[in-house]
Every structure is written in C-alpha cells, then in structure tokens.
Design a protein around this motif. Structure first.
Motif, PDB file in Angstrom:
ATOM      1  N   PHE A  77       0.856  -1.172   0.000  1.00 25.99           N
ATOM      2  CA  PHE A  77       0.000   0.000   0.000  1.00 25.99           C
ATOM      3  C   PHE A  77       0.901   1.233   0.000  1.00 25.99           C
ATOM      4  CE2 PHE A  77      -2.415  -3.469   1.544  1.00 25.99           C
ATOM      5  CZ  PHE A  77      -3.712  -3.241   1.137  1.00 25.99           C
TER       6      PHE A  77
ATOM      7  N   GLN B  80      -6.531  -3.332   3.264  1.00 27.61           N
ATOM      8  CA  GLN B  80      -5.276  -3.176   3.994  1.00 27.61           C
ATOM      9  C   GLN B  80      -5.319  -3.932   5.323  1.00 27.61           C
ATOM     10  OE1 GLN B  80      -4.061   0.879   4.628  1.00 27.61           O
ATOM     11  NE2 GLN B  80      -2.002   0.274   5.193  1.00 27.61           N
TER      12      GLN B  80
ATOM     13  N   THR C 265      -2.910  -7.077   6.272  1.00 25.26           N
ATOM     14  CA  THR C 265      -2.061  -6.918   7.467  1.00 25.26           C
ATOM     15  C   THR C 265      -2.188  -8.106   8.406  1.00 25.26           C
ATOM     16  OG1 THR C 265      -2.264  -4.528   7.327  1.00 25.26           O
ATOM     17  CG2 THR C 265      -1.574  -5.402   9.433  1.00 25.26           C
TER      18      THR C 265
END
Length: 106
Positions: free
Chosen positions: A68, A100, A104
């Motif tokens: 990102f 995201q 993660t």
C-alpha cells in the motif's frame, strides 16, 4: 496473489509490477483513482469479497501479500450530486482500508 494499492502516478509501483511480471507472480494493481469503475462483490456470511476492473480482478481470500503506497482519491462519478459523491468516496475509502486490514492480518 500480491495486491498493490497505489495511484496511477506511482513510478515505484511500476517497478514492482515489472519485477512481479518477470517472476511470473500473480498480482493485481489497484489504482485508487479507478476504484469507482470496478465492481465489488461481497458475501459477508461466507467471508468472501472480490473486486473486478476491466476483466481483471482479485479475490481477497487469495491475497497473500500487499503493498500500500500513496493511495489517491477516487475519480468522481458522473451523474451524481455532491452528497452522493461524498458517500461514494467514503465507501471507496473503506474498501481500501478493509483490504489493507485484511492483508495486514495474513
């Protein structure tokens, strides 16, 4: 699959794409300006969502790594008033943030 979330002008991501292509690794580059042109399918009960743009796309469950970098604002949608535009931009921002968070926590 490798997910790249960036903007159209990000030259660094261009080099990453070239390297992934050289290595024949699967990836999807999502330029955030183009989010509104695509199609999102979501089945929350199954924990499934996917995104398609111009015949290409990704299933979030297949993403194993993400990058990102400098995501931009989505381009305005034609034919929507200011309030609807604001709603769409907010929804598109949540899409990017959700991707995201998912990447993660791989």
């Amino acid at each position: 699959m490798f997910l790249i979330v960036t903007n159209k002008r990000d030259i660094t991501s261009d080099f990453i794409v070239l390297e992934l292509q050289k290595r024949s690794l699967p990836f999807f580059r999502l330029n955030t300006e183009d989010i509104s042109r695509g199609s999102l399918r979501c089945r929350p009960a199954e924990g499934h969502w996917s995104y398609t743009l111009d015949g290409k796309g990704f299933d979030l469950s297949a993403v194993r790594a993400g990058y990102f970098r400098r995501p931009g604002m989505p381009e305005p949608l034609a034919g929507f008033d200011e309030d609807d535009q604001a709603y769409c931009v907010g929804a598109q921002r949540k899409l990017t943030q959700g991707a995201q968070r998912k990447v993660t926590h791989l």
